[in-house]
Design a protein around this motif. Structure first.
Motif, PDB file in Angstrom:
ATOM      1  N   SER A 173     -12.396   5.915   7.921  1.00  0.00           N
ATOM      2  CA  SER A 173     -12.101   4.478   8.046  1.00  0.00           C
ATOM      3  C   SER A 173     -10.765   3.933   6.931  1.00  0.00           C
ATOM      4  CB  SER A 173     -12.891   3.256   7.865  1.00  0.00           C
ATOM      5  OG  SER A 173     -13.758   3.433   6.579  1.00  0.00           O
ATOM      6  N   PRO A 174      -9.650   3.436   7.559  1.00  0.00           N
ATOM      7  CA  PRO A 174      -8.806   3.085   6.555  1.00  0.00           C
ATOM      8  C   PRO A 174      -8.945   2.063   5.419  1.00  0.00           C
ATOM      9  CG  PRO A 174      -8.218   2.213   8.800  1.00  0.00           C
ATOM     10  CD  PRO A 174      -9.434   2.899   8.898  1.00  0.00           C
ATOM     11  N   VAL A 175      -8.573   2.508   4.259  1.00  0.00           N
ATOM     12  CA  VAL A 175      -8.973   1.201   3.151  1.00  0.00           C
ATOM     13  C   VAL A 175      -7.801   0.485   2.979  1.00  0.00           C
ATOM     14  CG1 VAL A 175      -9.274   0.901   0.778  1.00  0.00           C
ATOM     15  CG2 VAL A 175     -10.226   3.121   1.841  1.00  0.00           C
ATOM     16  N   GLU A 176      -7.992  -0.706   3.218  1.00  0.00           N
ATOM     17  CA  GLU A 176      -6.798  -2.006   3.287  1.00  0.00           C
ATOM     18  C   GLU A 176      -6.754  -2.557   1.905  1.00  0.00           C
ATOM     19  OE1 GLU A 176      -7.457  -4.786   6.580  1.00  0.00           O
ATOM     20  OE2 GLU A 176      -5.747  -3.424   7.439  1.00  0.00           O
ATOM     21  N   THR A 177      -5.600  -2.611   1.424  1.00  0.00           N
ATOM     22  CA  THR A 177      -5.372  -3.207   0.330  1.00  0.00           C
ATOM     23  C   THR A 177      -5.484  -4.658   0.656  1.00  0.00           C
ATOM     24  OG1 THR A 177      -3.392  -1.793   0.014  1.00  0.00           O
ATOM     25  CG2 THR A 177      -3.741  -3.578  -1.333  1.00  0.00           C
ATOM     26  N   GLN A 210       0.773  -1.208   0.010  1.00  0.00           N
ATOM     27  CA  GLN A 210      -0.102  -0.031  -0.029  1.00  0.00           C
ATOM     28  C   GLN A 210       0.787   1.140   0.017  1.00  0.00           C
ATOM     29  OE1 GLN A 210      -2.930  -0.101   3.157  1.00  0.00           O
ATOM     30  NE2 GLN A 210      -4.121   1.422   2.104  1.00  0.00           N
ATOM     31  N   GLY A 211       1.844   1.291   0.840  1.00  0.00           N
ATOM     32  CA  GLY A 211       2.654   2.224   1.167  1.00  0.00           C
ATOM     33  C   GLY A 211       1.982   3.642   1.519  1.00  0.00           C
ATOM     34  N   LYS A 212       1.078   4.291   1.009  1.00  0.00           N
ATOM     35  CA  LYS A 212       0.353   5.398   1.433  1.00  0.00           C
ATOM     36  C   LYS A 212      -0.792   5.119   1.940  1.00  0.00           C
ATOM     37  CE  LYS A 212       2.531   7.708  -2.709  1.00  0.00           C
ATOM     38  NZ  LYS A 212       2.367   8.132  -4.099  1.00  0.00           N
ATOM     39  N   GLU A 213      -1.285   6.161   2.840  1.00  0.00           N
ATOM     40  CA  GLU A 213      -2.425   5.982   3.654  1.00  0.00           C
ATOM     41  C   GLU A 213      -3.534   6.452   2.579  1.00  0.00           C
ATOM     42  OE1 GLU A 213      -3.239   7.832   7.833  1.00  0.00           O
ATOM     43  OE2 GLU A 213      -4.178   8.813   6.325  1.00  0.00           O
ATOM     44  N   ILE A 214      -4.656   5.492   2.781  1.00  0.00           N
ATOM     45  CA  ILE A 214      -5.898   5.843   1.742  1.00  0.00           C
ATOM     46  C   ILE A 214      -6.897   5.698   3.069  1.00  0.00           C
ATOM     47  CG2 ILE A 214      -7.263   5.159   0.294  1.00  0.00           C
ATOM     48  CD1 ILE A 214      -5.116   3.989  -1.106  1.00  0.00           C
ATOM     49  N   VAL A 215      -7.849   6.802   3.203  1.00  0.00           N
ATOM     50  CA  VAL A 215      -8.972   6.679   4.081  1.00  0.00           C
ATOM     51  C   VAL A 215     -10.280   6.938   3.600  1.00  0.00           C
ATOM     52  CG1 VAL A 215      -7.731   7.044   6.186  1.00  0.00           C
ATOM     53  CG2 VAL A 215      -8.579   8.976   4.962  1.00  0.00           C
ATOM     54  N   LYS A 216     -11.322   6.220   4.056  1.00  0.00           N
ATOM     55  CA  LYS A 216     -12.667   6.516   3.475  1.00  0.00           C
ATOM     56  C   LYS A 216     -13.166   7.619   4.356  1.00  0.00           C
ATOM     57  CE  LYS A 216     -16.362   3.937   1.450  1.00  0.00           C
ATOM     58  NZ  LYS A 216     -17.400   3.077   1.707  1.00  0.00           N
ATOM     59  N   VAL A 217     -13.847   8.690   3.741  1.00  0.00           N
ATOM     60  CA  VAL A 217     -14.512   9.910   4.683  1.00  0.00           C
ATOM     61  C   VAL A 217     -15.659  10.155   4.276  1.00  0.00           C
ATOM     62  CG1 VAL A 217     -14.005  12.300   5.220  1.00  0.00           C
ATOM     63  CG2 VAL A 217     -12.221  10.762   4.804  1.00  0.00           C
ATOM     64  N   GLY A 218     -16.548   9.981   5.343  1.00  0.00           N
ATOM     65  CA  GLY A 218     -17.998  10.367   5.112  1.00  0.00           C
ATOM     66  C   GLY A 218     -18.332  11.706   5.876  1.00  0.00           C
ATOM     67  N   VAL A 219     -18.814  12.688   5.024  1.00  0.00           N
ATOM     68  CA  VAL A 219     -19.366  13.991   6.104  1.00  0.00           C
ATOM     69  C   VAL A 219     -20.837  14.239   5.927  1.00  0.00           C
ATOM     70  CG1 VAL A 219     -18.755  16.512   5.827  1.00  0.00           C
ATOM     71  CG2 VAL A 219     -17.095  14.734   5.226  1.00  0.00           C
ATOM     72  N   ASP A 220     -21.438  14.531   7.021  1.00  0.00           N
ATOM     73  CA  ASP A 220     -22.656  15.159   7.087  1.00  0.00           C
ATOM     74  C   ASP A 220     -22.869  16.475   7.348  1.00  0.00           C
ATOM     75  OD1 ASP A 220     -25.478  15.620   7.531  1.00  0.00           O
ATOM     76  OD2 ASP A 220     -25.601  13.800   8.711  1.00  0.00           O
ATOM     77  N   VAL A 221     -23.109  17.340   6.420  1.00  0.00           N
ATOM     78  CA  VAL A 221     -23.029  18.764   6.651  1.00  0.00           C
ATOM     79  C   VAL A 221     -24.221  19.528   7.387  1.00  0.00           C
ATOM     80  CG1 VAL A 221     -21.918  19.200   4.369  1.00  0.00           C
ATOM     81  CG2 VAL A 221     -24.289  19.211   4.444  1.00  0.00           C
ATOM     82  N   GLU A 222     -24.961  18.549   8.123  1.00  0.00           N
ATOM     83  CA  GLU A 222     -26.011  19.104   8.950  1.00  0.00           C
ATOM     84  C   GLU A 222     -26.780  20.231   8.644  1.00  0.00           C
ATOM     85  OE1 GLU A 222     -26.314  17.455  11.742  1.00  0.00           O
ATOM     86  OE2 GLU A 222     -24.321  16.439  12.105  1.00  0.00           O
TER      87      GLU A 222
END
Lengths: 239, 313
Positions: B297-301, B224-236
């Motif tokens: 959450s981190p996306v794992e290879t 993987q090498g680089k960090e990949i994260v899944k981000v979810g946002v609620d703008v309220e």
């Protein structure tokens, strides 16, 4: 020594489990009984208290039966891959080869032991030459050992039982009668060599009661060459 | 007992089936041997069990060499070959007795060992059958029983779960895991989940060479090498478009690349720059804007991806 016996015991057991042993015993005793007592130049026809008739029949039946016994010994293991499991146990190639060799030879000896009643019967009928009879049996055992050794070798070279059988028979034919047949046509030293290579020459002199070292050396050479070749094949398959 | 493979090379004709490989397996370790078909897994295992003679190199099992003391190794090794060859015409008990005798187990202990193996491998219901009468799964258990009967210090298992149903696979894996606590185990497979579930360490081999060596975790990280994260946002309820959030994420210093996953749900894949982590920055950005993080959450290879990347060349 213990390992050899463990292997022999399993081989012998598998002869009996697969019915091969029973078929072989019945057929051998049937053939030899028929031609010794009832048909052709049997004992009553020859009118001599001798087992020569039996030895003649046994000489031929063993020639056909032994390749049928030995054909599966290595071919089957090569085909299913059990040889790999066997050779990765604490045994060496030699123990495996000799274990298999002894198992088949032991089965032949059992078959021959069943013909001892023939001997006792004939001995009661007239004056049998005990010496010649005992050496006759010895000759049969030596011939059998030679053919077992050839059969085990031909079984080891492929994973096909039929190939093992036919090849053993083909090599057997050379020793059984082809060499002596060719010797008649050849001349000089060539003829002598071919006569020496013929199993029938050696068997005839042994079954007459003459044990000559050159006969013994001949049989032991065949046995030795067969077993050494088998071991060489096992080694070659692993490299 | 440690296994040390040193510069092992095996050539078939002109093909180098195993090409100068070296590795070490420590006592108590379960090593998973991964690789595509024909990569050299089986050949390497056959060399370790002393069955195949290598063209070059050596294998040491404990202090013994396959070239010099094969008999000593054979006493201490349990082997389940790939095709699980067995004497079909023999009853299970007879076969195990034959094996026990060959392995030199004392006469007085043979019966007890056979019963233990029958119990351990779950063969109780079948023990009086001939091997030919067994289903594939039960044959595999007989294969394991013969490999374990002399309580070997080293176990070499070539595709131990091939041909089994999912329940049997789980059982056999458990068995291997339990056994693996005290013994040195090498098992090969091309099922990645299996190796991940049972092995402490993974060795990936391709075209006769080792291409990766490490724990499942470290292999994934490495690939993987680089960090990949899944981000979810609620703008309220704020009037903010997905593109605005996208721009804010992109403007974080440590972020290299942002992908929009779902516009409606405002989810993104955020890749950080080499060696950097953007987790804290993303959190702070959301807080300062009054948004709620619904996912981080981190996306794992997947190991599959690692495997493909390493072996497809």
């Amino acid at each position: 020594m213990k390992q050899i016996w463990v292997i022999s015991k399993r081989e012998l057991q598998s002869f009996f489990d697969s019915l091969t042993a029973y078929i072989m015993l019945i057929a051998f005793l049937g053939f030899s009984g028929l031609f010794t007592w009832l048909y052709g130049s049997d004992i009553f026809f020859v009118k001599q208290a001798s087992l020569q008739a039996f030895f003649g029949v046994a000489y031929w039946t063993l020639f056909f039966f032994i390749p049928a016994l030995t054909m599966r010994q290595f071919a089957e293991e090569n085909k299913t891959g059990t040889i790999e499991l066997l050779l990765t146990r604490p045994v060496n190639d030699w123990q495996v080869v000799i274990g298999k060799f002894l198992a088949t030879l032991l089965l032949i000896v059992i078959a021959l032991a069943f013909t001892i009643p023939y001997y006792i019967t004939v001995a009661n009928l007239g004056n049998i030459d005990h010496g010649a009879t005992i050496t006759g049996y010895l000759g049969l055992i030596l011939i059998s050992a030679s053919y077992v050794s050839i059969g085990i070798f031909t079984s080891s070279i492929s994973n096909n039982q039929i190939v093992g059988f036919l090849l053993a028979l083909a090599i057997g034919i050379l020793f059984h009668f082809l060499f002596s047949f060719l010797a008649q046509g050849a001349g000089g030293i060539f003829s002598d060599v071919l006569y020496y290579l013929s199993i029938s020459t050696h068997f005839e002199s042994i079954s007459r009661g003459v044990i000559d070292s050159k006969d013994i050396i001949f049989f032991f050479s065949i046995i030795f060459i067969g077993l050494v070749s088998t071991e060489a094949v096992l080694q070659k398959n692993r490299s | 007992m440690d296994i040390v493979v040193e510069n092992l090379t095996k050539i078939y004709g002109t093909q180098r089936a195993v090409d100068n490989i070296s590795f070490r397996v420590n006592t108590g370790e379960v090593l998973g041997f991964l690789g595509p078909n024909g990569a050299g897994k089986t050949t390497t295992m056959k060399a370790i069990t002393t069955y195949l003679y290598p063209n070059e190199g050596d294998v040491k099992v404990g202090e013994f060499s396959i070239l010099k003391q094969p008999e000593e190794i054979k006493k201490r090794i349990g082997y389940l070959p790939e095709s699980n060859p067995l004497y079909q015409e023999m009853p299970i008990i007879d076969y195990l007795e034959f094996v026990a005798n060959l392995q030199g187990i004392e006469k007085s202990r043979i019966r007890e060992r056979i019963l233990e193996m029958v119990k351990l491998c779950g063969l109780e219901g079948e023990k009086h059958k001939k091997i030919a009468e067994l289903s594939k799964g039960y044959k595999q258990r007989v294969g394991l029983a013969q490999a374990l009967i002399h309580d070997p210090e080293v176990l070499i298992l070539d595709e131990p779960t091939s041909g089994l149903d999912p329940n049997q696979i789980v059982e056999i894996r458990e068995l291997i895991k339990n056994i693996g606590r005290e013994k040195t185990v090498i098992l090969s497979s091309h099922i990645l989940a299996e190796v991940e579930a049972t092995c402490d360490r993974i060795l990936i081999i391709n075209k006769g060479k080792i291409v990766a060596d490490g724990t499942a975790e470290s292999l994934r990280k490495h690939a993987q090498g680089k960090e990949i994260v899944k981000v979810g946002v609620d703008v309220e309820g704020q009037d903010v478009s997905t593109d605005d959030i996208f721009a804010k994420l992109q403007s974080i210093q440590t972020v290299e690349m942002v992908d929009i996953v779902h516009r409606e749900e405002n989810t993104f894949d955020v890749q950080s720059k080499e060696g950097a982590s953007s987790l804290k920055a993303i959190f702070r950005m959301c807080v300062s804007n009054g948004w709620t993080l619904t996912e981080l959450s981190p996306v794992e290879t997947k190991l599959e991806d690692v495997f493909r990347e390493l072996t497809i060349k």
